[in-house]
Scaffold this motif. Structure first.
Motif, mmCIF file in Angstrom:
data_model
loop_
_atom_site.group_PDB
_atom_site.id
_atom_site.type_symbol
_atom_site.label_atom_id
_atom_site.label_comp_id
_atom_site.label_asym_id
_atom_site.label_seq_id
_atom_site.Cartn_x
_atom_site.Cartn_y
_atom_site.Cartn_z
ATOM 1 N N VAL A 64 0.853 -1.183 0.000
ATOM 2 C CA VAL A 64 0.000 0.000 0.000
ATOM 3 C C VAL A 64 0.894 1.239 0.000
ATOM 4 C CG1 VAL A 64 -1.835 1.222 1.214
ATOM 5 C CG2 VAL A 64 -1.760 -1.281 1.275
ATOM 6 N N ALA A 65 0.589 2.169 -0.908
ATOM 7 C CA ALA A 65 1.366 3.418 -0.998
ATOM 8 C C ALA A 65 0.998 4.333 0.165
ATOM 9 C CB ALA A 65 1.090 4.100 -2.332
ATOM 10 N N ASP A 67 -0.337 7.182 0.124
ATOM 11 C CA ASP A 67 -1.636 7.850 -0.018
ATOM 12 C C ASP A 67 -2.810 6.876 0.156
ATOM 13 O OD1 ASP A 67 -1.292 6.407 -2.327
ATOM 14 O OD2 ASP A 67 -1.793 8.050 -3.697
ATOM 15 N N GLY A 68 -2.555 5.583 0.452
ATOM 16 C CA GLY A 68 -3.613 4.611 0.707
ATOM 17 C C GLY A 68 -4.004 3.782 -0.509
ATOM 18 N N THR A 69 -3.427 4.047 -1.648
ATOM 19 C CA THR A 69 -3.734 3.251 -2.835
ATOM 20 C C THR A 69 -2.869 1.996 -2.844
ATOM 21 O OG1 THR A 69 -2.113 4.428 -4.178
ATOM 22 C CG2 THR A 69 -4.376 5.278 -4.196
ATOM 23 N N VAL A 70 -3.367 0.984 -3.493
ATOM 24 C CA VAL A 70 -2.639 -0.289 -3.568
ATOM 25 C C VAL A 70 -1.622 -0.192 -4.691
ATOM 26 C CG1 VAL A 70 -2.844 -2.758 -3.976
ATOM 27 C CG2 VAL A 70 -4.625 -1.565 -2.706
ATOM 28 N N ALA A 71 -0.356 -0.231 -4.330
ATOM 29 C CA ALA A 71 0.714 -0.151 -5.315
ATOM 30 C C ALA A 71 0.947 -1.510 -5.965
ATOM 31 C CB ALA A 71 1.998 0.338 -4.660
ATOM 32 N N PRO A 73 -0.898 -5.423 -5.762
ATOM 33 C CA PRO A 73 -1.966 -6.208 -5.135
ATOM 34 C C PRO A 73 -1.431 -7.482 -4.484
ATOM 35 C CG PRO A 73 -2.068 -6.408 -7.522
ATOM 36 C CD PRO A 73 -1.002 -5.408 -7.213
#
Length: 135
Positions: A64-65, A67-71, A73
């Motif tokens: 998880v990056a 900023d909360g996005t999945v870098a 999976p």
């Protein structure tokens, strides 16, 4: 050629096959719904509240990056879905077994074969041969 194709398509076997495929798809959906919505919650309850569809072996965690996005999976083996598929297969096989058994039972039994008229026994034939040789 078009006429031959039309005759082929309109034969009873092709139409019967088409109906069977459509019904098999519908029965498959019903059985899948039965397995996933009725059987698996019951089995999961007796297995300690486990939902088989969510069972997996994680090979690599998700990244998880900031900023909360999945870098990256998660990489996992979803064996719980495979367990569901096996149970689905067993139920479909059992239902097909019951259908075929009922179909075979509903077929009219073949006419009884008439026995050939009973001839003389081997001993009787030997006695006749012996008596014929004596004469």
């Amino acid at each position: 050629m078009l006429k031959e194709f039309k005759n082929f398509i309109m034969t009873g076997n092709v139409i019967d096959l088409a109906v069977a495929v459509i019904l098999a798809g519908a029965v498959g959906l019903v059985v899948s719904g039965f397995v996933s919505d009725i059987m698996m919650p019951i089995i999961g309850h007796f297995a300690g509240g486990v939902d088989f569809a969510d069972m997996k072996v994680i090979l690599s965690e998700a990244v998880v990056a900031a900023d909360g996005t999945v870098a990256k999976p998660e990489n996992a083996v979803m064996y719980g879905k495979w367990v569901n598929a096996i149970i689905n297969l067993v139920i479909v096989g059992f239902v097909l077994f019951i259908i075929v058994k009922a179909y075979n039972k509903s077929k009219t039994p073949p006419a009884p074969v008439e026995k050939a008229p009973k001839g003389p026994t081997q001993e009787e034939l030997l006695i006749e041969i012996r008596d014929a040789l004596r004469k």
